[in-house]
Design a protein around this motif. Structure first.
Motif, PDB file in Angstrom:
ATOM      1  N   LEU A 392       0.846  -1.189   0.000  1.00  0.00           N
ATOM      2  CA  LEU A 392       0.000   0.000   0.000  1.00  0.00           C
ATOM      3  C   LEU A 392       0.885   1.244   0.000  1.00  0.00           C
ATOM      4  O   LEU A 392       1.756   1.387   0.860  1.00  0.00           O
ATOM      5  N   PRO A 393       0.678   2.164  -0.934  1.00  0.00           N
ATOM      6  CA  PRO A 393       1.501   3.377  -0.940  1.00  0.00           C
ATOM      7  C   PRO A 393       1.230   4.242   0.289  1.00  0.00           C
ATOM      8  O   PRO A 393       0.150   4.190   0.883  1.00  0.00           O
ATOM      9  N   ALA A 394       2.211   5.060   0.644  1.00  0.00           N
ATOM     10  CA  ALA A 394       2.126   5.867   1.866  1.00  0.00           C
ATOM     11  C   ALA A 394       0.917   6.790   1.849  1.00  0.00           C
ATOM     12  O   ALA A 394       0.212   6.934   2.857  1.00  0.00           O
ATOM     13  N   TRP A 395       0.647   7.432   0.709  1.00  0.00           N
ATOM     14  CA  TRP A 395      -0.474   8.383   0.641  1.00  0.00           C
ATOM     15  C   TRP A 395      -1.812   7.678   0.848  1.00  0.00           C
ATOM     16  O   TRP A 395      -2.766   8.272   1.371  1.00  0.00           O
ATOM     17  N   LEU A 396      -1.906   6.408   0.436  1.00  0.00           N
ATOM     18  CA  LEU A 396      -3.156   5.666   0.622  1.00  0.00           C
ATOM     19  C   LEU A 396      -3.360   5.314   2.095  1.00  0.00           C
ATOM     20  O   LEU A 396      -4.474   5.406   2.617  1.00  0.00           O
ATOM     21  N   LYS A 397      -2.282   4.944   2.777  1.00  0.00           N
ATOM     22  CA  LYS A 397      -2.385   4.665   4.219  1.00  0.00           C
ATOM     23  C   LYS A 397      -2.844   5.924   4.953  1.00  0.00           C
ATOM     24  O   LYS A 397      -3.693   5.859   5.857  1.00  0.00           O
ATOM     25  N   MET A 398      -2.273   7.063   4.577  1.00  0.00           N
ATOM     26  CA  MET A 398      -2.674   8.326   5.193  1.00  0.00           C
ATOM     27  C   MET A 398      -4.166   8.571   5.003  1.00  0.00           C
ATOM     28  O   MET A 398      -4.903   8.869   5.955  1.00  0.00           O
ATOM     29  N   ALA A 399      -4.616   8.444   3.774  1.00  0.00           N
ATOM     30  CA  ALA A 399      -6.005   8.771   3.470  1.00  0.00           C
ATOM     31  C   ALA A 399      -6.979   7.755   4.063  1.00  0.00           C
ATOM     32  O   ALA A 399      -8.077   8.126   4.489  1.00  0.00           O
ATOM     33  N   LEU A 400      -6.591   6.479   4.088  1.00  0.00           N
ATOM     34  CA  LEU A 400      -7.466   5.465   4.691  1.00  0.00           C
ATOM     35  C   LEU A 400      -7.867   5.869   6.099  1.00  0.00           C
ATOM     36  O   LEU A 400      -9.059   5.883   6.453  1.00  0.00           O
ATOM     37  N   PHE A 401      -6.894   6.209   6.919  1.00  0.00           N
ATOM     38  CA  PHE A 401      -7.210   6.528   8.303  1.00  0.00           C
ATOM     39  C   PHE A 401      -7.835   7.918   8.442  1.00  0.00           C
ATOM     40  O   PHE A 401      -8.801   8.095   9.197  1.00  0.00           O
ATOM     41  N   GLY A 740     -16.355   9.833  -3.553  1.00  0.00           N
ATOM     42  CA  GLY A 740     -16.726   8.470  -3.187  1.00  0.00           C
ATOM     43  C   GLY A 740     -16.930   7.566  -4.384  1.00  0.00           C
ATOM     44  O   GLY A 740     -16.579   6.381  -4.356  1.00  0.00           O
ATOM     45  N   ILE A 741     -17.521   8.107  -5.449  1.00  0.00           N
ATOM     46  CA  ILE A 741     -17.690   7.321  -6.678  1.00  0.00           C
ATOM     47  C   ILE A 741     -16.317   6.947  -7.237  1.00  0.00           C
ATOM     48  O   ILE A 741     -16.100   5.823  -7.717  1.00  0.00           O
ATOM     49  N   ASN A 742     -15.369   7.871  -7.187  1.00  0.00           N
ATOM     50  CA  ASN A 742     -14.010   7.576  -7.655  1.00  0.00           C
ATOM     51  C   ASN A 742     -13.368   6.461  -6.841  1.00  0.00           C
ATOM     52  O   ASN A 742     -12.713   5.573  -7.391  1.00  0.00           O
ATOM     53  N   PHE A 743     -13.546   6.491  -5.531  1.00  0.00           N
ATOM     54  CA  PHE A 743     -12.964   5.432  -4.704  1.00  0.00           C
ATOM     55  C   PHE A 743     -13.652   4.093  -4.985  1.00  0.00           C
ATOM     56  O   PHE A 743     -13.001   3.048  -4.999  1.00  0.00           O
ATOM     57  N   GLY A 744     -14.959   4.126  -5.219  1.00  0.00           N
ATOM     58  CA  GLY A 744     -15.659   2.901  -5.595  1.00  0.00           C
ATOM     59  C   GLY A 744     -15.186   2.372  -6.934  1.00  0.00           C
ATOM     60  O   GLY A 744     -14.990   1.167  -7.121  1.00  0.00           O
ATOM     61  N   LEU A 745     -15.004   3.291  -7.880  1.00  0.00           N
ATOM     62  CA  LEU A 745     -14.487   2.905  -9.201  1.00  0.00           C
ATOM     63  C   LEU A 745     -13.088   2.320  -9.078  1.00  0.00           C
ATOM     64  O   LEU A 745     -12.746   1.329  -9.749  1.00  0.00           O
ATOM     65  N   ALA A 746     -12.265   2.905  -8.211  1.00  0.00           N
ATOM     66  CA  ALA A 746     -10.909   2.380  -8.002  1.00  0.00           C
ATOM     67  C   ALA A 746     -10.957   0.960  -7.440  1.00  0.00           C
ATOM     68  O   ALA A 746     -10.155   0.101  -7.815  1.00  0.00           O
ATOM     69  N   LYS A 755      -4.662  -2.681 -10.923  1.00  0.00           N
ATOM     70  CA  LYS A 755      -4.210  -2.020  -9.698  1.00  0.00           C
ATOM     71  C   LYS A 755      -3.491  -0.702  -9.973  1.00  0.00           C
ATOM     72  O   LYS A 755      -3.692   0.288  -9.267  1.00  0.00           O
ATOM     73  N   GLU A 756      -2.654  -0.718 -10.961  1.00  0.00           N
ATOM     74  CA  GLU A 756      -1.876   0.489 -11.256  1.00  0.00           C
ATOM     75  C   GLU A 756      -2.800   1.644 -11.612  1.00  0.00           C
ATOM     76  O   GLU A 756      -2.637   2.775 -11.140  1.00  0.00           O
ATOM     77  N   GLU A 757      -3.814   1.354 -12.429  1.00  0.00           N
ATOM     78  CA  GLU A 757      -4.786   2.385 -12.797  1.00  0.00           C
ATOM     79  C   GLU A 757      -5.590   2.830 -11.585  1.00  0.00           C
ATOM     80  O   GLU A 757      -5.883   4.027 -11.414  1.00  0.00           O
ATOM     81  N   ALA A 758      -5.951   1.877 -10.717  1.00  0.00           N
ATOM     82  CA  ALA A 758      -6.719   2.204  -9.512  1.00  0.00           C
ATOM     83  C   ALA A 758      -5.949   3.180  -8.630  1.00  0.00           C
ATOM     84  O   ALA A 758      -6.519   4.150  -8.112  1.00  0.00           O
ATOM     85  N   LEU A 759      -4.660   2.927  -8.463  1.00  0.00           N
ATOM     86  CA  LEU A 759      -3.852   3.797  -7.609  1.00  0.00           C
ATOM     87  C   LEU A 759      -3.672   5.180  -8.222  1.00  0.00           C
ATOM     88  O   LEU A 759      -3.708   6.192  -7.514  1.00  0.00           O
ATOM     89  N   ARG A 760      -3.496   5.229  -9.530  1.00  0.00           N
ATOM     90  CA  ARG A 760      -3.319   6.534 -10.177  1.00  0.00           C
ATOM     91  C   ARG A 760      -4.582   7.386 -10.025  1.00  0.00           C
ATOM     92  O   ARG A 760      -4.510   8.589  -9.730  1.00  0.00           O
ATOM     93  N   LEU A 761      -5.722   6.755 -10.211  1.00  0.00           N
ATOM     94  CA  LEU A 761      -7.003   7.458 -10.071  1.00  0.00           C
ATOM     95  C   LEU A 761      -7.200   7.924  -8.623  1.00  0.00           C
ATOM     96  O   LEU A 761      -7.532   9.095  -8.366  1.00  0.00           O
ATOM     97  N   THR A 762      -6.980   7.023  -7.678  1.00  0.00           N
ATOM     98  CA  THR A 762      -7.181   7.358  -6.268  1.00  0.00           C
ATOM     99  C   THR A 762      -6.233   8.460  -5.826  1.00  0.00           C
ATOM    100  O   THR A 762      -6.635   9.392  -5.105  1.00  0.00           O
ATOM    101  N   GLN A 763      -4.980   8.373  -6.244  1.00  0.00           N
ATOM    102  CA  GLN A 763      -3.996   9.374  -5.840  1.00  0.00           C
ATOM    103  C   GLN A 763      -4.381  10.763  -6.340  1.00  0.00           C
ATOM    104  O   GLN A 763      -4.206  11.758  -5.637  1.00  0.00           O
TER     105      GLN A 763
END
Length: 806
Positions: A392-401, A740-746, A755-763
């Motif tokens: 899990l990339p660092a920015w995703l861990k930050m945003a999750l919490f 939220g729709i973007n996170f669902g799409l990811a 996965k790579e596309e999901a992370l780029r979109l989420t980031q």
């Protein structure tokens, strides 16, 4: 000088220099929406207990003490201050960079802000990784100072997570070769009685955006009868802030605050129980700024009308060269009652553990001072396995919490336990602008955090929907959408029996009992809510161990009723309910006509879920009275499914992606066109569309809605033409990026191996939120022009869906 104390802070925080302003923060799209500006920090307080917020400039400015209501205002008297003497020099600062705008507390000296853009002056950093945040102070004091803030929130904890308390853990270290004298002061205003609506039956009006709204007037400054007194036991010391009680039962707004700390052999304790927050603040600062002391003034005289009173405690100590010290402070509050409409009162969940008389702030504070180290350890034990994941990339861990902030500050309700609800009832607002609870279409994605971390609360929400489905409410309401487009006034019945409600009600009526508060559209006509309900019920069963068969049994009658009701919209008898041409689904400014990819796909997945549920009930409850009826219903759903599936393909597949709908003629690529397929695969049901078609549609969405929309800077727009251009440049929802729709799409992209596309979109979406002053108020929608709509939005917790499937 680098502060060594910062090395213990997680490297995955959101962080910002203390007091550093934003160059160009996002601003609100519609003037009627709330825009508090970018100064939001992580909220402190338990779920449903009310919460407070402290921003990166150090001011306490968020006061969600009254359930479901929003007060955003810096109250300068609520503050930490630090005195330091080192050799012959001394200094003292109140630790906010924001001096009072009304010129009160003129004697105080305010902490210097960090400045960028060439000035390059750095006074420290604010860090946040919910439910913990930190201030690290640099280049001002000789001592190294940090303050960690947290509340006792961790997964699967249904007790302490409800507590109305914030811990402030101060660490001080002397890096010099001479002694340093320090004093840390906590001041707090007695705000008992302030957080309740002065208007007991406010009129509901239709706002210019078509939403129902009522006026909220907190009783800020109304402190008559308030008093402060010293409290202590063998280990702890504090000030208890309350109000003279009458003989009437405890009402909303009645209760107490407490500021407290520990007794420590190395530390001197000072106090002042009654100072004037509206004055110069000199009665504290005169002594504090000289030597870090307070006059130890005791006065518990109740406040007269128009009188403000505050309390203060200070801890003074000396650090020898190389020495460190850790000291906790606590702010606790006890406001046990949430009132909805006049006379409709609920006790809060934490009262199951501390009583209901509103006088327990000292008991809560004392508990926190005893348990805070254990609580912090529990938080770390919960978070560490996720933070340790190298995939899990660092920015995703930050945003999750940090996106979990909404479970604290989203107007959250958590009622005391009852026989029907053994851990109480729970609810989070759709957002601060659309102030009604647990909007079912929004929580289709937004509830993943609750499901994963607090599954019993999640199931309690769905049981509330199940109870509501059979009920009706024949009152007529004006439908706001037609008002906004200048059409004739249209009215509709509030709730039809068998229809799944859109929401669980609003804070000015009776949450959980009076549903369908929103009147922007006629929710009885929506074509996604019934499917959303069935899918979330089965999801909550399956993903919490697949063993709570009673939960399915409790929801079954509601499932049958809502699917029967939804089927009545299949006017041509082809098996799939049609959209009516009005905005009749979660994209409630977007007209769909005929069979739609979004609603039709959810319908197919819901039928599969209903079939799976009936199988479980037939297998696990063989002696049940309704076995024959279950089998009959299952057969009906199989018939509907077999009829619907080819129609969906025939009417919507265009060889590359699924059309928006069957009758509008639109060529738009809808980002969330295959939400039903995502859910079917998530719930281990048969695919509703062929896998190769799903992948083709998903790649088209990624390319058109994300990469070709503003070059992928903002996230995926809801709906554009295949070249990324707008079908209608004046459209609202299609050209917004919904977080939220973007996170669902990811999550769907991850599910389909992208996965790579999901992370780029989420980031891209995460960066827009956290780089542009939207932190801790994540909106529903952002636009390419730097505007947002509907802050503090429930659907954004869909980021946990990415974690679930990753």
């Amino acid at each position: 000088m680098t502060n060594l104390l910062s090395s213990v802070i997680s490297s995955y925080t959101w962080n910002r220099p203390i007091g550093l302003a934003w160059d160009k923060p996002y601003t609100v799209r519609y003037a009627s929406n709330i825009d508090d500006g970018p100064w939001h920090g992580m909220p402190l307080g338990g779920f449903g207990a009310g919460c407070i917020g402290r921003s990166s400039r150090g001011d306490f400015n968020l006061w969600h003490i009254d359930g479901g209501e929003h007060t955003f205002e810096n109250i300068p008297s609520c503050q930490f201050s630090v005195f330091e003497s080192h050799g012959s020099s001394s200094q003292a600062y109140a630790l906010s960079t924001q001096a009072p705008e009304d010129k009160s507390l003129a004697a105080w000296r305010w902490y210097p802000e960090s400045r960028g853009a060439g000035e390059n002056f750095h006074t420290g950093d604010y860090h946040a990784l919910y439910p913990r945040s930190w201030f690290v102070y640099e280049n001002v004091f000789q001592a190294q100072l940090s303050c960690e803030q947290f509340s006792p929130i961790w997964a699967n904890n249904y007790k302490e997570t409800s507590y109305p308390v914030a811990i402030f853990l101060w660490k001080a270290h002397n890096p010099t070769n001479a002694p340093i004298n320090l004093s840390i002061m906590l001041t707090w205003q007695n705000m008992v009685g302030w957080f309740t609506n002065a208007l007991k039956s406010p009129e509901v009006k239709i706002r210019d955006d078509g939403s129902p709204v009522y006026e909220y007037q907190p009783r800020l400054g109304e402190s008559q009868g308030n008093y402060n007194q010293l409290v202590e036991n063998e280990q702890h010391f504090g000030c208890f802030l309350s109000r003279v009680a009458g003989n009437a039962p405890v009402q909303e707004g009645d209760g107490s605050w407490c500021i407290a700390t520990v007794k420590h052999p190395q530390v001197e304790v000072f106090y002042h129980t009654r100072w004037n927050p509206s004055g110069t603040g000199d009665e504290l600062w005169q002594s504090f700024a000289v030597d870090g002391s307070l006059p130890n003034h005791v006065d518990d005289t109740p406040a007269a009308d128009n009188t403000q009173i505050g309390a203060a405690i200070a801890l003074r100590f000396t650090l020898q060269p190389g020495e460190s010290l850790e000291l906790p402070f606590v702010v606790a509050w006890d406001f046990p009652v949430t009132e909805f409409a006049a006379g409709i009162n609920y006790y809060r969940r934490y009262t199951d553990f501390f009583g209901r008389d509103g006088q327990n702030a000292w008991a809560i504070a004392s508990t926190a001072l005893t348990e805070y180290q254990n609580w912090r350890s529990q938080i770390q034990s919960w978070q560490q396995p996720i933070l340790d994941r190298e995939d899990l990339p660092a920015w995703l861990k930050m945003a999750l919490f940090n996106e979990l902030y909404d479970l604290t500050s989203g107007g959250t309700l958590w009622s005391a336990a009852s026989e029907n609800d053994p851990i109480g009832q729970f609810a989070v607002l759709e957002c601060l602008d659309y102030r009604w609870y647990e909007s079912l279409d929004v929580r289709l994605y937004g509830s993943f955090a609750l499901l994963i971390l607090f599954p019993e609360l999640e199931k309690s929400v769905m049981q509330a929907f199940a109870r509501a489905i059979p009920h009706s409410d024949d009152r007529q309401r004006v439908i706001g959408y037609y008002y906004t487009i200048g059409a004739d006034t249209t009215t509709a019945v509030r709730k039809i029996a068998g229809a799944t409600p859109h929401d669980l009600g609003a804070p000015n009526e009776h949450v959980w009992e009076k549903t369908n508060y929103t009147c922007y559209q006629d929710c009885n006509l929506w074509k996604d809510l019934g499917s959303d309900f069935v899918l979330q019920v089965y999801r909550d069963f399956l993903l919490t161990g697949a063993d709570d068969v009673q939960f399915l049994a409790d929801c079954w009658d509601a499932i049958v009723q809502t699917l029967d009701y939804l089927k009545t919209f299949d006017l041509d008898g082809d098996g799939i309910p049609e959209n009516s041409g009005a905005p009749d689904q979660t994209f409630d400014d977007w007209r769909l006509q005929g069979v739609s990819a979004y609603c039709g796909g959810l319908w197919l997945a819901a039928l599969e879920a209903a079939i799976a549920i009936s199988d479980i009930l037939l297998t696990k409850r063989r002696g049940a009275e309704n076995t024959e009826e279950l089998a009959r219903q299952k057969s009906i759903y199989e018939t509907w499914l077999n009829q619907s599936r080819p129609i969906y393909e025939e009417k919507l597949w265009n060889g590359q992606y699924y059309r928006l709908d069957s009758e509008s003629g639109s060529e738009v690529v809808m980002a969330d066109q295959l939400c039903g397929q995502f859910y079917a695969r998530l719930l281990r049901l048969p695919d509703i569309v062929a896998s190769d078609r799903a992948l083709s549609a998903l790649k088209t969405v990624y390319d058109a809605c994300f990469l070709k929309f503003q070059n992928g800077q903002f996230g995926a727009a809801n709906g554009v033409l295949i070249d990324g251009s707008p079908e209608n440049p004046k459209a609202t929802h299609p050209l917004e990026v919904w977080t939220g729709i973007n996170f669902g799409l990811a999550a769907f992209l991850v599910q389909m191996g992208m996965k790579e596309e999901a992370l780029r979109l989420t980031q891209a979406v995460v960066q827009q939120i956290y780089d542009n002053g939207l932190q801790f108020r994540t909106p529903e929608a952002i636009t390419a022009s730097g505007t947002f709509r509907a802050s503090t939005y429930l659907r954004a917790m869909a980021i946990w869906a990415i974690y679930l499937v990753y």
